[in-house]
Write an enzyme that holds these catalytic residues in place. Structure first.
Site, mmCIF file in Angstrom:
data_model
loop_
_atom_site.group_PDB
_atom_site.id
_atom_site.type_symbol
_atom_site.label_atom_id
_atom_site.label_comp_id
_atom_site.label_asym_id
_atom_site.label_seq_id
_atom_site.Cartn_x
_atom_site.Cartn_y
_atom_site.Cartn_z
ATOM 1 N N ASP A 69 0.764 -1.246 0.131
ATOM 2 C CA ASP A 69 -0.113 -0.109 0.193
ATOM 3 C C ASP A 69 0.822 1.223 -0.007
ATOM 4 O O ASP A 69 1.831 1.379 0.805
ATOM 5 C CB ASP A 69 -0.981 0.009 1.376
ATOM 6 C CG ASP A 69 -1.936 1.047 1.155
ATOM 7 O OD1 ASP A 69 -2.709 1.007 -0.103
ATOM 8 O OD2 ASP A 69 -2.359 1.719 2.074
ATOM 9 N N GLY A 151 -0.568 8.510 -11.246
ATOM 10 C CA GLY A 151 -0.801 8.932 -9.956
ATOM 11 C C GLY A 151 -0.256 10.415 -9.866
ATOM 12 O O GLY A 151 -0.268 11.392 -10.681
ATOM 13 N N TYR A 152 0.472 10.795 -8.684
ATOM 14 C CA TYR A 152 1.126 12.056 -8.500
ATOM 15 C C TYR A 152 2.537 12.416 -9.227
ATOM 16 O O TYR A 152 3.093 13.609 -8.984
ATOM 17 C CB TYR A 152 1.303 12.422 -6.974
ATOM 18 C CG TYR A 152 -0.149 12.420 -6.216
ATOM 19 C CD1 TYR A 152 -0.968 13.461 -6.189
ATOM 20 C CD2 TYR A 152 -0.519 11.164 -5.563
ATOM 21 C CE1 TYR A 152 -2.178 13.393 -5.553
ATOM 22 C CE2 TYR A 152 -1.790 11.059 -5.191
ATOM 23 C CZ TYR A 152 -2.454 12.090 -5.011
ATOM 24 O OH TYR A 152 -3.942 11.942 -4.381
ATOM 25 N N ASP A 153 2.825 11.343 -9.883
ATOM 26 C CA ASP A 153 4.212 11.441 -10.609
ATOM 27 C C ASP A 153 4.352 12.751 -11.570
ATOM 28 O O ASP A 153 5.783 13.349 -11.205
ATOM 29 C CB ASP A 153 4.420 10.168 -11.579
ATOM 30 C CG ASP A 153 4.729 9.107 -10.974
ATOM 31 O OD1 ASP A 153 5.189 9.073 -9.784
ATOM 32 O OD2 ASP A 153 4.519 7.643 -11.648
ATOM 33 N N HIS A 178 9.759 4.423 -3.878
ATOM 34 C CA HIS A 178 9.601 3.721 -2.548
ATOM 35 C C HIS A 178 9.142 2.440 -2.768
ATOM 36 O O HIS A 178 9.504 1.616 -1.973
ATOM 37 C CB HIS A 178 8.234 4.714 -2.021
ATOM 38 C CG HIS A 178 7.424 5.032 -2.935
ATOM 39 N ND1 HIS A 178 7.405 5.456 -4.361
ATOM 40 C CD2 HIS A 178 5.786 4.742 -3.130
ATOM 41 C CE1 HIS A 178 6.410 5.560 -5.003
ATOM 42 N NE2 HIS A 178 5.396 5.291 -4.509
ATOM 43 N N ARG A 179 8.341 2.109 -3.916
ATOM 44 C CA ARG A 179 7.854 0.689 -4.094
ATOM 45 C C ARG A 179 9.230 -0.089 -4.216
ATOM 46 O O ARG A 179 9.303 -1.278 -3.758
ATOM 47 C CB ARG A 179 7.152 0.469 -4.969
ATOM 48 C CG ARG A 179 6.046 -0.712 -4.949
ATOM 49 C CD ARG A 179 4.972 -0.489 -5.764
ATOM 50 N NE ARG A 179 4.606 0.482 -6.697
ATOM 51 C CZ ARG A 179 4.069 1.659 -6.542
ATOM 52 N NH1 ARG A 179 3.405 1.873 -5.360
ATOM 53 N NH2 ARG A 179 4.285 2.449 -7.420
#
Ligand code: ITT
Length: 197
Positions: A69, A151-153, A178-179
């Site tokens: 998540d 997303g927010y990229d 992060h992932r």
């Protein structure tokens, strides 16, 4: 272990995990391959949500399961959008609508808008259950740049770079994200501590 389920329908996540695990001879399956119960992501933390996803799918399939998540944490907004990243504007909102809401909220705050992407990744099988995390620090810019990623990229400028995540190739993003960091830690733990791979 020869098969792992990744508890997601997100193609980006599936591709990333395949790249890490397939060289070890492990097949990565995702929820795109079979019907599973809907999982409500109602936890207060990324950790709670990722563990809930992994546990639910492990209970359903009986196979070792990984879930994650992730989301964006903005300092000036006291950690928003956080676990609500996917539905910041409203439930079912598009990436553009969520980005628009983020910029609206940041209007009354001076630059730089420090932020980080955060990812909790969990592993569950019949004997083990653990969660690790990864982060990417940076700042939110006020005009979107680039069309890669999701997303927010387009609004996220990683620290030390002058291009947003949406201006990077998948390979570049996967080296710093992060992932990618959380998945790499999870893999190390399965190999070094649990000797499962
Ligand atoms: P699953 O729950 O099926 O795994 P999802 O796409 O809903 O897939 P998350 O709940 O982990 O994935 O992601 C929540 C939101 O956080 C996502 O919709 C984006 O808005 C944001 N986000 C997460 N990682 C991101 C990234 O690498 N780049 C840009 N936005 C990201």
């Amino acid at each position: 272990m020869t098969d792992i389920i990744l508890a997601t329908k997100n193609q980006n996540k599936v591709r990333e995990l395949k790249r890490l695990f397939e060289p070890l001879g492990i097949r990565v399956h995702s929820l795109l391959e079979f019907e599973t119960p809907e999982i409500i992501e109602d936890g207060k933390t990324f950790e709670e949500n990722s563990l809930k996803k992994a546990r639910t799918i492990f209970n359903f399939t009986g196979k070792p399961t990984i879930a994650d998540d992730s989301g964006l944490i903005v300092e000036q907004l006291n950690g928003e959008p956080g676990v609500y990243s996917a539905r910041y504007a409203y439930e079912g909102a598009s990436d553009e609508e969520n980005n628009k809401k983020l910029l609206e909220k940041l209007k009354k705050h001076p630059q730089p808008h420090f932020a980080k992407f955060y990812c909790a990744a969990s592993y569950v099988d019949s004997n083990n259950s653990f969660t690790v995390s990864g982060e990417l620090e940076g700042q939110i810019i006020e005009t979107p740049r680039g069309s890669n990623g999701f997303g927010y990229d387009p609004l996220f400028l990683p620290e030390g770079y002058n291009r947003t995540l949406a201006q990077m190739t998948v390979e570049e993003k996967n080296k710093i994200s992060h992932r990618a960091k959380a998945f790499a830690k999870l893999k190390e733990k399965l190999i070094d501590e649990l000797k499962l791979l």
